[in-house]
Every structure is written in C-alpha cells, then in structure tokens.
Scaffold this motif. Structure first.
Motif, PDB file in Angstrom:
ATOM      1  N   GLN A 145       0.828  -1.203   0.000  1.00  0.00           N
ATOM      2  CA  GLN A 145       0.000   0.000   0.000  1.00  0.00           C
ATOM      3  C   GLN A 145       0.868   1.261   0.000  1.00  0.00           C
ATOM      4  O   GLN A 145       0.643   2.189  -0.764  1.00  0.00           O
ATOM      5  CB  GLN A 145      -0.919  -0.045   1.240  1.00  0.00           C
ATOM      6  CG  GLN A 145      -2.026   0.977   1.215  1.00  0.00           C
ATOM      7  CD  GLN A 145      -2.855   0.858  -0.054  1.00  0.00           C
ATOM      8  OE1 GLN A 145      -3.226  -0.242  -0.473  1.00  0.00           O
ATOM      9  NE2 GLN A 145      -3.119   1.984  -0.714  1.00  0.00           N
ATOM     10  N   GLN A 146       1.888   1.230   0.852  1.00  0.00           N
ATOM     11  CA  GLN A 146       2.767   2.405   0.942  1.00  0.00           C
ATOM     12  C   GLN A 146       3.504   2.649  -0.364  1.00  0.00           C
ATOM     13  O   GLN A 146       3.632   3.790  -0.810  1.00  0.00           O
ATOM     14  CB  GLN A 146       3.784   2.218   2.073  1.00  0.00           C
ATOM     15  CG  GLN A 146       3.168   2.296   3.463  1.00  0.00           C
ATOM     16  CD  GLN A 146       4.223   2.080   4.528  1.00  0.00           C
ATOM     17  OE1 GLN A 146       5.188   2.820   4.607  1.00  0.00           O
ATOM     18  NE2 GLN A 146       4.048   1.049   5.332  1.00  0.00           N
ATOM     19  N   ASN A 172       2.529   1.823  -3.278  1.00  0.00           N
ATOM     20  CA  ASN A 172       1.526   2.327  -4.209  1.00  0.00           C
ATOM     21  C   ASN A 172       1.300   3.827  -3.998  1.00  0.00           C
ATOM     22  O   ASN A 172       1.341   4.617  -4.936  1.00  0.00           O
ATOM     23  CB  ASN A 172       0.231   1.545  -3.979  1.00  0.00           C
ATOM     24  CG  ASN A 172      -0.723   1.682  -5.136  1.00  0.00           C
ATOM     25  OD1 ASN A 172      -0.285   1.853  -6.268  1.00  0.00           O
ATOM     26  ND2 ASN A 172      -2.009   1.640  -4.856  1.00  0.00           N
ATOM     27  N   ASP A 173       1.113   4.220  -2.727  1.00  0.00           N
ATOM     28  CA  ASP A 173       0.838   5.632  -2.420  1.00  0.00           C
ATOM     29  C   ASP A 173       1.986   6.526  -2.861  1.00  0.00           C
ATOM     30  O   ASP A 173       1.780   7.557  -3.502  1.00  0.00           O
ATOM     31  CB  ASP A 173       0.594   5.809  -0.915  1.00  0.00           C
ATOM     32  CG  ASP A 173      -0.705   5.142  -0.490  1.00  0.00           C
ATOM     33  OD1 ASP A 173      -1.506   4.821  -1.395  1.00  0.00           O
ATOM     34  OD2 ASP A 173      -0.911   4.926   0.715  1.00  0.00           O
ATOM     35  N   ILE A 174       3.206   6.094  -2.504  1.00  0.00           N
ATOM     36  CA  ILE A 174       4.372   6.920  -2.827  1.00  0.00           C
ATOM     37  C   ILE A 174       4.508   7.096  -4.333  1.00  0.00           C
ATOM     38  O   ILE A 174       4.697   8.207  -4.834  1.00  0.00           O
ATOM     39  CB  ILE A 174       5.651   6.288  -2.240  1.00  0.00           C
ATOM     40  CG1 ILE A 174       5.637   6.405  -0.723  1.00  0.00           C
ATOM     41  CG2 ILE A 174       6.902   6.970  -2.806  1.00  0.00           C
ATOM     42  CD1 ILE A 174       6.749   5.672  -0.029  1.00  0.00           C
ATOM     43  N   LEU A 200       2.204   6.690  -6.703  1.00  0.00           N
ATOM     44  CA  LEU A 200       1.092   7.462  -7.289  1.00  0.00           C
ATOM     45  C   LEU A 200       1.383   8.946  -7.145  1.00  0.00           C
ATOM     46  O   LEU A 200       1.182   9.732  -8.067  1.00  0.00           O
ATOM     47  CB  LEU A 200      -0.224   7.130  -6.575  1.00  0.00           C
ATOM     48  CG  LEU A 200      -0.886   5.801  -6.919  1.00  0.00           C
ATOM     49  CD1 LEU A 200      -2.187   5.644  -6.142  1.00  0.00           C
ATOM     50  CD2 LEU A 200      -1.151   5.695  -8.407  1.00  0.00           C
ATOM     51  N   LYS A 201       1.888   9.317  -5.972  1.00  0.00           N
ATOM     52  CA  LYS A 201       2.165  10.719  -5.690  1.00  0.00           C
ATOM     53  C   LYS A 201       3.315  11.210  -6.564  1.00  0.00           C
ATOM     54  O   LYS A 201       3.236  12.267  -7.182  1.00  0.00           O
ATOM     55  CB  LYS A 201       2.535  10.857  -4.217  1.00  0.00           C
ATOM     56  CG  LYS A 201       2.229  12.221  -3.647  1.00  0.00           C
ATOM     57  CD  LYS A 201       2.288  12.131  -2.154  1.00  0.00           C
ATOM     58  CE  LYS A 201       2.174  13.488  -1.521  1.00  0.00           C
ATOM     59  NZ  LYS A 201       2.411  13.403  -0.080  1.00  0.00           N
ATOM     60  N   SER A 247      -3.573   8.973 -11.184  1.00  0.00           N
ATOM     61  CA  SER A 247      -4.637   8.442 -10.337  1.00  0.00           C
ATOM     62  C   SER A 247      -4.529   6.923 -10.341  1.00  0.00           C
ATOM     63  O   SER A 247      -3.846   6.339 -11.184  1.00  0.00           O
ATOM     64  CB  SER A 247      -5.999   8.876 -10.870  1.00  0.00           C
ATOM     65  OG  SER A 247      -6.228   8.252 -12.101  1.00  0.00           O
ATOM     66  N   GLU A 248      -5.217   6.306  -9.425  1.00  0.00           N
ATOM     67  CA  GLU A 248      -5.171   4.856  -9.277  1.00  0.00           C
ATOM     68  C   GLU A 248      -5.495   4.163 -10.602  1.00  0.00           C
ATOM     69  O   GLU A 248      -4.924   3.142 -10.953  1.00  0.00           O
ATOM     70  CB  GLU A 248      -6.194   4.452  -8.196  1.00  0.00           C
ATOM     71  CG  GLU A 248      -6.264   2.974  -7.897  1.00  0.00           C
ATOM     72  CD  GLU A 248      -5.031   2.452  -7.156  1.00  0.00           C
ATOM     73  OE1 GLU A 248      -4.528   3.174  -6.271  1.00  0.00           O
ATOM     74  OE2 GLU A 248      -4.583   1.333  -7.487  1.00  0.00           O
ATOM     75  N   LYS A 285      -2.683   4.215 -13.502  1.00  0.00           N
ATOM     76  CA  LYS A 285      -1.365   3.844 -12.997  1.00  0.00           C
ATOM     77  C   LYS A 285      -0.399   3.497 -14.131  1.00  0.00           C
ATOM     78  O   LYS A 285      -0.767   2.784 -15.052  1.00  0.00           O
ATOM     79  CB  LYS A 285      -1.510   2.629 -12.086  1.00  0.00           C
ATOM     80  CG  LYS A 285      -1.549   2.998 -10.653  1.00  0.00           C
ATOM     81  CD  LYS A 285      -1.307   1.907  -9.689  1.00  0.00           C
ATOM     82  CE  LYS A 285      -1.866   0.554  -9.881  1.00  0.00           C
ATOM     83  NZ  LYS A 285      -1.879  -0.198  -8.635  1.00  0.00           N
TER      84      LYS A 285
END
Lengths: 400, 405
Positions: free
Chosen positions: A238-239, A241-243, A245-246, A251-252, A255
C-alpha cells in the motif's frame, strides 16, 4: 483356533500360481499408485523450490502494466516513467529489508573467441540477498561499485561454463556489447525460477552502468523489494503504491506501474501443479481398483470351488460371521502382501525415476501412507463380495 | 486359419459356462480400456480445441506473426521495439509466397463512454484485418480505405465492450466514445472469438491505422504484422527469408539479437499445449499400467478356466488334437473377450466424454482412432496374456483322464 488359521492358509496356498498372479496384480497396482503419487508430491515440491528464490516476502514494482498469466508476470507494455529516484524514494518505507532497482536488456557477451547472447540484469548489491542467490565463487557487488559506475559483472552458471569452461573466470575481462567488464563472481546453478526465466542464463551488472554506459536510458524496468516481516507485506504494498502514485502524479486508474507480489504469480502456478498432482493421484487409484477386481475374481472362484469345505463347516455349526471373517482376512492378506512388495518396488522405482525425470527427490512418506491405507481398504472391499457369497452357501450342496 | 462355426459355438459355450470368470475378465479389461480411451480423447479434445481456436483466427497454418521487439516467445522484449516500420512490411509483401500482410499498432489507453472509463487495448488496423484474422463485424461495418485516407475518427469495438458500457450493442452504433483525448464514432461491433493467451480477445477497440498512428498514438513504428502465406509454403524457408530481410533492413549483423519476434503457428501450439502434454502423458501411463494389471487378471482367470476344463482338454488331446488346435482354441476365446470389452470400453468412454462435456468446456470428440485404440489394446493385452495359459493347456497329460475313472 489353530485349525481356523490352518484352514485359512490352506485356502490361501491351495493354488499357488493363482495366488501369485493375484498378488502380482496388486503389486503392480500399488507400485504404480505409489510412483504416481510420488511424482504428484514431487511436482508440488518442485514448485515450492521455484518459489524459494522468489519468496513470499518479495514485491516487484514493474513499469507499465502487468498481467499474470500461466504463472508468469507478463509485462504488457513498457513505460519509461519509472526512474531510479523512485527506487530511492521507496527506501524510506521502514519495513523494507532489501531493495534493488532492476534494468534488464539483451546483451552480447564475449570472451576471447566465445560469443553469446544473454539477459543482462542491472541490479544493486542487495539483489543477491533479496533473491537468495548464492555465489559459487567470487564476491557480491560492493555499494561503492554500484555508486561508482564500475564495470564489474557476476555471471550466471551457464554463462560461466559456456564462456570459460573449467577455467577460472574471476578477474577476467569480458565484453558486454563491446564494453569491458571485470568478472567478480559466479552464481551457483539456480535453474528456472518462478518467473520462468532461466536464472543461470544471465549476467548481473551494476544498474548504474546498465542505464548509463550500456543502454543509455534514464528509466528502470522494475524495482524488487523484500520486507522484513511477511505480515507487513500488504501495508508495504500500500505504501509503495501511495508513494509512486504521488511521485508520478497519476490516479489509481491510470497507474503507469504495477505492483506484483510473488504470491500473485505463484497462485496460478500452484493451482496448475495442484491440478496435476490431484488428477494423477486420483486416476492412479484406477490401477489399484483393477488389481482389487482381480482379487475379488479369484476369491469368488475359490469360494465356488470350496463350496464343499464351506458346506461342511456350516453344517458343523460355523457361524456366518466366522466365514465372513475368514474370507475377508484372506483377501486382506493377499492384498497386504502385494501391497508391501508393491510399496517397496514403488519406493525404489520412484527414488530412481524422480531424479531421472529431473523432479526433486523426496522420500515419499505421504504417498506410502496413502498407498498403504488404500491397499487395506481395497483388500477389504475386494473380499466383501466373495465372503458374502460364502455365507450364502447352503450346506445342502454336500448331499449332491 | 478360420475357425469353423462349430468350434466358435464350443468356445462361446465354454465362456458362458463360467459366468463369474467371464464377468471379471470383461470387467477388468473394460474398466482399463474405458479409462485409456477417455484419457486419450480428453487430451485430443483439449488439443483440438486449442488448434480450432487458433485456426479460427487464421493462425492454424500458413500464417506468421511478426512482433516488434526481440526476446523470448512470451514475455518482455529485451531490445528496442520501435524499429519495425511500414516500409519493412512493404518489402515483405514483395516476397512471392506472401498472400497478405496486415500490420497493426497497439497501445493501452483510457477509453470512456458516458460515465464509464477503463483502460483498454486500442489497435490501429488496416481493412485487411478482417481477412488476416478471419474476424468480421457482427453489426455495422468495418474500416474501409476511405477511413484510412481521411483519418476518419471512427472505431470498431469488441463484443465484450457493450456490456462494460452497460449498453446494448445495437444502440451503441453511431454513438461516440472517448479514446485518449478524442471522440470516435462507433461504426461496428466485432463478432465474439474464443479467448486464450493473455488478452481477452473481445475486449479491444480497432481504429483505422492512419487515424491511430497520427491522431492517437503519435508514432511512426508498428507493433506487429500478421502474415498469411500462400498454401503449401515452407514455413521454415519463409521464416529464414523474412528474418534475413528484416535483419538487413534493421542493420543487425553478426551475433546481434533480432529486434523482432517471428511467431509461427507451431510455436503457438507448442506453448499452449505444453502443460497439457505432461499431464496427458502421465495419465496415459496410468491407463497402460491398469491395462497390464487387467492382463494379469485375464491370465489368472484363464489358468483357472483351463484347470477346470482339464479333463475336456485331456480328452481332446487323447482324441488327437494337436497343440496348435488347443492354443488356437484359447486364443480365439481371448479374442472374443477382447472384442466384447473393446467395444464396451469404446462405447463407455464415449458416454463418459459426453458426461464430462456437460460440466467442462471440453467438447466430446468422435474419432475412429479411439475405436482402433480400444480394439488394438484389448486384442494385444488379451492375447498376450492368454498365451501362457494356452501353452499350459497343451501340456495337460491325457493320462489325467484315467485318474478320474
């Protein structure tokens, strides 16, 4: 009491050839059941072994989108947006144990007159630890060599033998796409891993050199990382993915990268192996079934032939239960005798055949237990019909 | 030697006289034959399904796929993949064994209709796509030359897409979808195709090639070319020739790897049937082993049969029957058993396949090969294992008769 057993064995050994042939039927049945089961088990272990270098603690971040198909991760498109900086940015996730950017490409490797084409993997010094590859000789990369763009290489086992034969490779200079690299290590034979790539057919070099001198790109193809504690894997995923994406400002849904857990790849693979193993195991019962039919046939025959004996025993007051028991025991003895020999033969054959077909050698404990259990079960099943038939014999036959 | 009606009747009588023996001989042989036949036809049916699916997209034979970017058959390319150009295809088309070449380029793009958006595979194709892939629109029309010339903003959608857009296929014709950043009019819907490999075939959008390259993808290279050969072309030769031309055009010399992949139908078939092969082999081995066991059973029952009939055989020998007579007698008997169980095994396996086809996607496959397998294996097993008992029968002493007096 003694007479009872004498009768039993008398019945058994009355016709030796007949006994031998029914036992042979069971032997072949049990032996092939055991061998097939051993192959089924071994196929499972084979998959597990492949998983080892691609353990459940590994996460792969792949540029572009990936589909998992038939136990392989297939990159369906390549994007150039995954940068080395992304890999560095991921390092701040605290549960990550090892992390390595990876850039892979084709390369022509030369040493003296020998030339071959292989996969060049640009990695860092943590890659070997991450994938649990061990070195046959030489050493791993140093962090300085990665940072310092040093042209050094670790060879896959097959590459080493093809280029150098038995000669020493360490310290020699090979050319990859015309650039000179010093060989610092040779990998132990690994074989084909879960991603279906032959890991002996590769050359590892520092990723910095791969993206600069060798391929001249500013992106990497993937990032491998492993976590300290497997229970953390979802949160790390998850982390990551978040990093990303940012950092990529996407957006999700749009990707431009994909995160693949080893589990996702292996799921299909274990499914196929399980299917194979279960199918082979269940069909191999067929052999035992037919062997058991043979026992039933012979027993029924001998009940018919021994009508007189049974009639005498009945008229002398033998109970149905005793007769039932006698014939059941008889069939169980025949099948168990065949079973024991069959298990021994099956065991030896599987110990010989498994390595012959390049399946990992395992002592087939579980298959032995299954075969033993099935043998006794089929022995009883085989005896039921003839035993029942024996109890139904009317003592009146004696009078004829 | 043709047995007379009389001997045949005698043999049948003998068989029927011991029903239990006959029953078990037939039972064991029938079970193993049924298993063997079913396993064989399952494998054949699975393979045929793959072959049919491939043939259905014109990839059965006399075809080849060129994919940009070198590497293994399946997986990541390890070279540049922007080197395959339309000019390469023009040159290939000049080869006399090539019937048709259909280049295409593809990307994965976001496609939206009303409030639904999804990433989908978008392909730029030529009008000859329909022939090259045996794939025609089920509704509406396909891309034509005029669309190519005018860079028309039209598209054809795969048959699964209407479902994704929550719309019926017919109402979608004439509607506009957004692909990348532009709106395209839907002019047709493709017929559904069986799916295998890593893409869902029915989930794609086709654009005119020129529109795709210039308006959407903005690239000058192509991703793949489907080639159809004239009938009877030597694929190996064609492959060599095409490789030669492409390598020359792409300036690849010596040990440099190809920057393209040539995929022949054979390669595709072997990739798709590889897993199938091992599993089928294992099952066939089991089937054969069970056949051997039933052979042993037949041998056993034959022995006891002969033992039971010893006085009769002794009498025959005493009356001048030669060993050959006796052996023929028992071999004919085993042949009868083989024929009955061969037939039964064949019929049962056909029934079993029908049942299996009810709850798996495999279709029952009728072939005379299974018929031959059934009878062939039945005969071989039965005769082979009756041989010893038959020889034993010839060794019965006629003096046996005197004992029973």
């Amino acid at each position: 009491m003694l007479i009872k057993y004498k009768l039993l064995f008398g019945g058994l050994f009355y016709k030796k050839l007949r006994l031998l042939l029914s036992v042979i039927g069971i032997i072949i049945g049990v032996a092939s059941l055991l061998i097939m089961n051993a192959f089924g088990e071994s196929a499972k272990i084979k998959t597990l072994k492949e998983i080892e270098t691609f353990g459940p603690e590994i996460i792969m971040v792949v540029a572009g989108s990936v589909r998992v198909h038939g136990g392989r991760a297939i990159q369906t498109e390549i994007t150039t947006t995954l940068k080395p900086n992304d890999a560095e940015a991921l390092r701040k996730i605290k549960d990550i144990k090892y992390l390595s950017p990876v850039f892979n490409g084709d390369g022509i490797v030369r040493y003296l007159g020998n030339t071959l084409t292989t996969i060049i993997n640009g990695v860092n010094e943590e890659y070997l630890l991450l994938r649990k590859f061990s070195l046959l000789e030489g050493r791993n990369f140093l962090a300085d060599e990665i940072l310092g763009y040093k042209k050094v290489a670790i060879l896959g086992y097959k590459i080493k033998t093809e280029l150098f034969g038995d000669k020493n490779a360490i310290g020699e200079i090979i050319r990859i796409n015309k650039l000179p690299f010093r060989v610092i290590g040779v990998l132990e034979p690994i074989g084909i891993d879960a991603s279906n790539a032959d890991q002996d057919d590769q050359v590892l070099i520092p990723w910095t050199v791969a993206v600069s001198a060798l391929y001249n790109v500013d992106y990497i193809r993937s990032i491998y990382l492993s976590v300290e504690d497997i229970s953390q894997i979802s949160s790390v995923k998850q982390q990551v993915n978040d990093i990303l994406l940012k950092r990529h400002q996407v957006s999700e849904r749009n990707k431009d990268f994909d995160i693949v857990k080893a589990e996702d790849i292996l799921e299909v693979k274990t499914q196929t192996t399980d299917l194979f193993s279960n199918l082979v195991k269940s069909i191999s019962i067929l052999c035992l079934l037919i062997g058991a039919i043979g026992v039933t046939a012979i027993m029924t025959l001998s009940v018919n032939e021994r009508k007189k004996e049974i009639g005498i025993r009945k008229s002398l007051g033998a109970k149905d239960r005793e007769l039932l028991f006698q014939f059941l025991i008889e069939s169980v003895i025949v099948t168990v005798a065949g079973g024991i020999i069959g298990i021994l033969i099956g065991l030896f054959s599987s110990l010989i055949l498994l390595p012959l077909f390049k399946y990992p050698l395992v002592f087939p404990w579980f298959p032995i237990l299954t075969s033993a259990f099935l043998t006794v079960t089929f022995g009883i099943l085989a005896g039921i019909y003839p035993a029942y038939k024996a109890t139904k014999i009317d003592p009146i036959v004696l009078l004829r | 030697m043709i047995p007379s009606y009389y001997t045949l009747r005698e043999i049948t009588k003998e068989l029927i006289s011991n029903k239990v023996n006959l029953f078990f001989m037939l039972l064991s042989l029938i079970i193993s034959l049924t298993a063997l036949n079913t396993i064989y036809s399952l494998g054949a049916s699975a393979k045929k399904q793959i072959l049919d699916a491939l043939a259905n997209v014109q990839f059965g034979k006399d075809a080849m796929l060129i994919i940009a970017g070198g590497g293994r058959i399946i997986g990541l390319t390890t070279t540049r993949r922007d080197t395959l150009k339309l000019e390469d295809v023009k040159e290939l088309e000049r080869l006399d064994f090539i019937k048709l070449a259909s280049p295409m380029s593809r990307e994965t793009l976001e496609v939206s209709y009303k409030d639904i958006a999804e990433k989908m595979r978008v392909e730029g194709v030529f009008p000859n796509f329909t022939i090259a892939n045996n794939w025609y629109p089920i509704l509406g029309r396909f891309i034509n030359e005029k669309d190519l010339k005018t860079f028309a903003k039209v598209c054809i959608i795969g048959s699964d897409i209407p479902k994704k857009f929550n719309a019926s296929p017919s109402e979608l014709i004439g509607k506009k979808v957004k692909i990348g950043g532009d709106f395209f009019e839907i002019i047709g819907i493709l017929e559904p195709k069986a799916s295998f490999g890593h893409y869902r075939r029915d989930e794609r959008i086709l654009l005119p090639f020129t529109t795709a390259q210039r308006r959407v993808f903005n690239k000058d290279y192509i991703d793949a070319v489907k080639l159809l050969f004239k009938e009877g072309t030597d694929i190996k030769f064609a492959e060599r020739k095409i490789r030669e031309i492409l390598r020359k055009r792409h300036k690849l010399f010596g040990p440099e790897p190809d920057d393209f992949r040539l995929i022949t139908p054979e390669m595709a078939i072997s990739v798709f049937t590889k897993a199938l092969k091992t599993i089928n082999l294992f099952l066939l081995v089991i089937g054969l082993i069970s056949l051997i066991i039933s052979g042993v059973i037949i041998m056993n029952l034959m022995y006891s049969n002969i033992e039971e009939k010893a006085p009769v055989i002794a009498l025959r020998i005493a009356l001048g029957a030669t060993p050959q007579n006796i052996i023929t007698h028992y071999l004919i008997m085993s042949l009868i058993i083989a024929l009955i169980s061969g037939l039964m095994g064949w019929i049962l396996s056909i029934l079993l396949m029908q049942i299996i086809s009810l709850f798996t996607p495999l279709k029952p496959l009728f072939s005379w090969i299974t018929f031959l397998i059934s009878f062939g294996f039945a005969t071989v097993t039965s005769i082979l294992f009756s041989l010893l008992p038959a020889i034993r029968a010839t060794q019965i002493e006629p003096s046996l008769l005197l004992k029973s007096l």
